[in-house]
Each structure stands twice: as C-alpha cells, then as structure tokens.
Write a protein that holds these residues in place. Structure first.
Motif, PDB file in Angstrom:
ATOM      1  N   SER A 242      64.911   3.980  -3.943  1.00 36.65           N
ATOM      2  CA  SER A 242      65.409   2.605  -3.988  1.00 36.65           C
ATOM      3  C   SER A 242      65.478   1.955  -2.618  1.00 36.65           C
ATOM      4  CB  SER A 242      66.790   2.577  -4.649  1.00 36.65           C
ATOM      5  OG  SER A 242      67.710   3.382  -3.924  1.00 36.65           O
ATOM      6  N   ASP A 245      61.911   0.764  -1.886  1.00 36.27           N
ATOM      7  CA  ASP A 245      61.494  -0.298  -2.802  1.00 36.27           C
ATOM      8  C   ASP A 245      62.243  -1.594  -2.529  1.00 36.27           C
ATOM      9  OD1 ASP A 245      60.054  -1.318  -5.135  1.00 36.27           O
ATOM     10  OD2 ASP A 245      62.028  -1.331  -6.095  1.00 36.27           O
ATOM     11  N   ARG A 246      63.508  -1.491  -2.148  1.00 35.69           N
ATOM     12  CA  ARG A 246      64.276  -2.701  -1.847  1.00 35.69           C
ATOM     13  C   ARG A 246      63.671  -3.436  -0.653  1.00 35.69           C
ATOM     14  NH1 ARG A 246      68.992  -5.352  -2.558  1.00 35.69           N
ATOM     15  NH2 ARG A 246      69.989  -6.275  -0.726  1.00 35.69           N
ATOM     16  N   LYS A 249      60.429  -5.079  -1.906  1.00 33.70           N
ATOM     17  CA  LYS A 249      60.742  -6.187  -2.813  1.00 33.70           C
ATOM     18  C   LYS A 249      61.250  -7.406  -2.053  1.00 33.70           C
ATOM     19  CE  LYS A 249      63.827  -7.301  -6.710  1.00 33.70           C
ATOM     20  NZ  LYS A 249      64.852  -6.749  -7.640  1.00 33.70           N
TER      21      LYS A 249
END
Length: 312
Positions: A242, A245-246, A249
């Motif tokens: 995460s 990916d954060r 994103k």
C-alpha cells in the motif's frame, strides 16, 4: 545466480499492454530483474526500436548483459531507476517507462542476500550490495526510537516499539548479524499473532524499504519518468504494498489537473495537467494468483503523458 527461467514476471501481459508498445518506440524497463517484462517489450519492437534496461542489482545487470548485450536495439545501465534522467539514452525522450517495484523473486530466493527469514543468512537486504549500509549495520547503530519509527512507518508494525526495545537489548550483548536471529527476536517479542503469517514479515519489509530507500527512490523515479516521457508516452507501474501504490496513485492524481481540496476547506487550484490515468487500477487474475502466490498483492497503474496543448 538464479535461473531467469524460474522467475515468473507478475502481470506480464497487462503491464506490457499498458505501454502500448510501438515498433519504432523507445522504452525503459527501470527494474530489469530477470528480464520477463523486458523480453515481452523487445518482442514487440522493430529494427528501429530501442529498449533501455536499468537495475540497481549487479546480478540482474549481469543477466541483462549476458542475454541482451549483443542486441543493437538494447542499452544497459547499472543504477537505480530514480537516476534515469541522468542517462544520456533517455535524453531523446521515452515512449514508455515500466517499473516493477519491490524485491524480485531471485533476490528473495537467494538466501545469502538476506531478504528472507525463511533461511538463516547474513542480515544484508541491499538490492545493490556494492553500496550503502546493510540491515545489520542499521539495526546495530540506530537508536531505539529510529528503529521503532522505521518498523511503524515502512512496515505498519503495531508492535514496533516492543520489537525495537528487544533489538536494542539484544545488540547490547552482541551485534545482530543473521536473518534467523532477527526473526527469532521478533517472534519472541510478539508471538505468532496472525495465522499463516510469520511475525517477522512486517519487520523484514520495513528494514528492506529503509535500507534501499525504496519510497524515496520511487518518488524521484516517477518525477524523472514524467520529465523524460514524450507526449503520449505511457507509464506502467506494478506495486506490491500500500505504501508504494499510494505514492503512484497520488502522483498520477496530482498531475492530472484535478482540483484538490476537501469538503471543509476551499478548493486548491489544480496544477497544470500532465498525466491522465489509463483505466482503473488492475489486479492479477485469479488464475495468476493461484499460479504465482507472490502476485497476490500486486497492483498495476497506467498513465499517459498529455500533449502540450492538453495542459490546463
């Protein structure tokens, strides 16, 4: 050296399709690994195409040299993808950048690299063993608070303070130098609280990220990729947890020209639009997750650089 044929590239078709490879384009694989994605990109290039390969791991670069050095379409560089803009080969601009983040299967499978708690080995964890401090160096010199912060921030470990305290107590007796020793310390500190998951999983992840500066390198690499991509060029990034990916994103969102803000405050003026997301986040199919357990946490995001006239 690990056999490259044993390495299964994650989301191979989806990541390469995301690049929309053109026969005469110029593409960079910033995380060569053992070349699964690179081979797929190269198979789609014509005689005028160009494939640039980077990896910070000397063993990965040795594999690239052995397999691709004779191909006139390929250029190879040992280095972190965050430095891609410093490579003259990227100066003409890129039609696509592919990043497959995190640790590779060969790195995990070679016990001597110290990435895994599944076998006892020197506590190293460096993706490039030729530079920087090892995980053992960090654990034996950092103060207790810094160790706890690293475990909490990079590993989201709830028991970070307890683990850090036991690590410091143990190293005061003798330095911690082995993966097995560290794994046993963590298990002693917190026990087996999650069925099917080794208690040292988050600790090892956190140390690996800290030792290799992975999140900082990712941010710099995304900036460099955006700088080097041509209008219409694609960015294809596979993340495995995460925190990565954060970053990806938010990077795509923040360069999309969308107005930012919250319901409780005034909207924040949007920066000029430079990227547009291509579809939504993609995940491995059920079949891939069954065939390759290491793909289960993967997330793929693809974005395209907007033409100059498309900027706000």
């Amino acid at each position: 050296m690990a056999d490259p044929l044993l390495h299964i590239p994650v989301m191979l078709n989806e990541a390469v399709e995301g690049l929309a490879v053109r026969e005469g384009g110029r593409y960079l694989d910033g995380t060569f690994g053992r070349g699964g994605h690179a081979r797929a990109v190269l198979s789609r290039l014509g005689s005028d195409g160009r494939l640039l390969l980077m990896d910070r791991d000397p063993q990965a670069i040795a594999t690239a040299q052995k397999e691709f050095a004779a191909d006139s379409r390929v250029a190879i560089r040992h280095g972190n993808f965050s430095t891609m803009a410093e490579w003259d080969e990227t100066s003409p601009g890129l039609d696509g950048v592919l990043l497959d983040l995190g640790v590779s299967s060969p790195q995990l499978d070679e016990a001597a690299r110290g990435f895994s708690f599944m076998a006892d080995a020197p506590l190293d964890m460096r993706m490039d063993p030729t530079q920087g401090e090892s995980a053992a160096d960090f654990l034996n010199t950092a103060d207790e608070r810094e160790i706890a912060d690293v475990l909490w921030i990079y590993g989201e470990e709830r028991f970070s303070r307890k683990i850090a305290r036991i690590i410091v107590e143990r190293r005061n007796e003798s330095p911690i130098t082995r993966t097995g020793e560290l794994a046993a310390l963590v298990e002693r500190a917190i026990g087996r609280r999650e069925p099917g998951k080794h208690p040292a999983t988050r600790t090892f992840q956190a140390l690996r990220i800290r030792v290799n500066g992975e999140l900082e390198a990712l941010q710099r690499g995304l900036d460099a990729a955006l700088d080097r991509l041509k209008p219409g060029g694609r960015l294809s990034v596979i993340s495995f947890h995460s925190l990565e990916d954060r970053i990806v994103k938010l990077f795509i969102r923040d360069h999309s020209g969308r107005v930012q803000g919250s319901r409780r405050g005034p909207p924040v003026a949007a920066a000029p639009a430079r990227l547009t997301a291509i579809g939504k986040a993609q995940f491995p199919s059920d079949a891939e997750q069954t065939a390759n357990v290491r793909s289960r946490s993967a997330v793929l995001r693809v974005a395209e650089k907007m033409p100059e006239e498309g900027r706000a």
